[in-house]
Design a protein around this motif. Structure first.
Motif, PDB file in Angstrom:
ATOM      1  N   TRP A  75     -11.363   8.069   7.753  1.00 16.77           N
ATOM      2  CA  TRP A  75     -11.309   8.856   8.987  1.00 16.77           C
ATOM      3  C   TRP A  75     -10.150   8.435   9.882  1.00 16.77           C
ATOM      4  N   ASP A  76      -9.789   7.123   9.840  1.00 17.95           N
ATOM      5  CA  ASP A  76      -8.715   6.620  10.707  1.00 17.95           C
ATOM      6  C   ASP A  76      -7.349   6.620  10.044  1.00 17.95           C
ATOM      7  N   LYS A  77      -7.285   7.113   8.775  1.00 19.49           N
ATOM      8  CA  LYS A  77      -6.023   7.110   8.013  1.00 19.49           C
ATOM      9  C   LYS A  77      -5.404   5.701   8.010  1.00 19.49           C
ATOM     10  N   PHE A  78      -6.239   4.734   7.652  1.00 18.89           N
ATOM     11  CA  PHE A  78      -5.870   3.316   7.742  1.00 18.89           C
ATOM     12  C   PHE A  78      -4.567   3.024   7.001  1.00 18.89           C
ATOM     13  N   VAL A  79      -3.682   2.285   7.665  1.00 16.83           N
ATOM     14  CA  VAL A  79      -2.348   2.012   7.127  1.00 16.83           C
ATOM     15  C   VAL A  79      -2.249   0.554   6.676  1.00 16.83           C
ATOM     16  N   LEU A  80      -1.784   0.355   5.452  1.00 13.51           N
ATOM     17  CA  LEU A  80      -1.497  -0.977   4.925  1.00 13.51           C
ATOM     18  C   LEU A  80      -0.032  -0.996   4.487  1.00 13.51           C
ATOM     19  N   PRO A  81       0.817  -1.768   5.165  1.00 13.09           N
ATOM     20  CA  PRO A  81       2.228  -1.808   4.776  1.00 13.09           C
ATOM     21  C   PRO A  81       2.406  -2.328   3.353  1.00 13.09           C
ATOM     22  N   LYS A  82       3.438  -1.857   2.684  1.00 14.18           N
ATOM     23  CA  LYS A  82       3.802  -2.402   1.378  1.00 14.18           C
ATOM     24  C   LYS A  82       4.739  -3.590   1.585  1.00 14.18           C
TER      25      LYS A  82
END
Length: 204
Positions: free
Chosen positions: A160-167
């Protein structure tokens, strides 16, 4: 066994993953000059949670900050990761333990501790402002500072929060706004004002 792994082992795996990711990225900080050492309310979107300990401690290397983290299962994992990253905890959210968390948060600010909130957490909808952040700011008279980050390469989850994890091995731009006051604003006006400021450097 599954529950034990999720609550006692997974947070450590994610902690070392986060440390690896942020150590391999070029970090560029776009921080406003803040001369005051007063306690602030730091706000960030729920999908941008993992970046903010790095962002905050660049701004205040020896700072004392406590984040409000919900009591749900995902909150337990985030709470343990945040604790490993040097962030204190206030347990509760707008949906569970709200009154107790509100009082605890105001007390922390009055005692000179920064607090960190996710106005759209713990359940969304994404990019909405819950009442709690406005109530805390009004009762504590604390100013609000917005935290954002933008990685050049990232995974974005279908949550729902479009969770972002950097590469790894990219660049992350960190943003920290000037302090904002909501003094004199009506409740709904304050919510709209905070949202507008938080969207300036938000991920799409």
């Amino acid at each position: 066994m599954k529950k034990y792994f999720k609550l006692n082992i997974l947070p450590y795996i994610l902690y070392f993953l986060v440390k690896f990711i942020y150590s391999t990225n070029k970090k560029v900080f776009h921080h406003s000059k803040v001369s005051s050492d007063e306690a602030f309310i730091f706000v960030a979107w729920h999908g941008d949670l993992l970046a903010q300990p790095t962002n905050y401690f660049k701004f205040r290397p020896n700072g004392n900050v406590k984040a409000m983290i919900s009591h749900n299962k995902d909150g337990e994992i985030i709470a343990k990761i945040y604790a490993l990253l040097g962030t204190g905890l206030i347990r509760g959210s707008s949906s569970k333990g709200a009154a107790k968390a509100l009082i605890s948060t105001i007390k922390e600010i009055k005692n000179g501790c920064d607090v960190a909130l996710t106005p759209d957490g713990p359940r969304g909808p994404r990019y909405t402002i819950a009442d709690g952040v406005v109530a805390i700011a009004k009762k504590s008279n604390a100013k609000i500072i917005v935290l954002n980050s933008k990685p050049s390469k990232y995974w974005q989850f279908n949550s729902w929060d479009k969770f972002v994890l950097p590469k790894p091995f990219g660049r992350i731009d960190f943003y920290l706004s000037e302090p904002y006051s909501i003094e004199g604003l009506e409740f709904d006006e304050a919510k709209e004002f905070i949202k507008d400021k938080m969207m300036i450097n938000a991920m799409s």
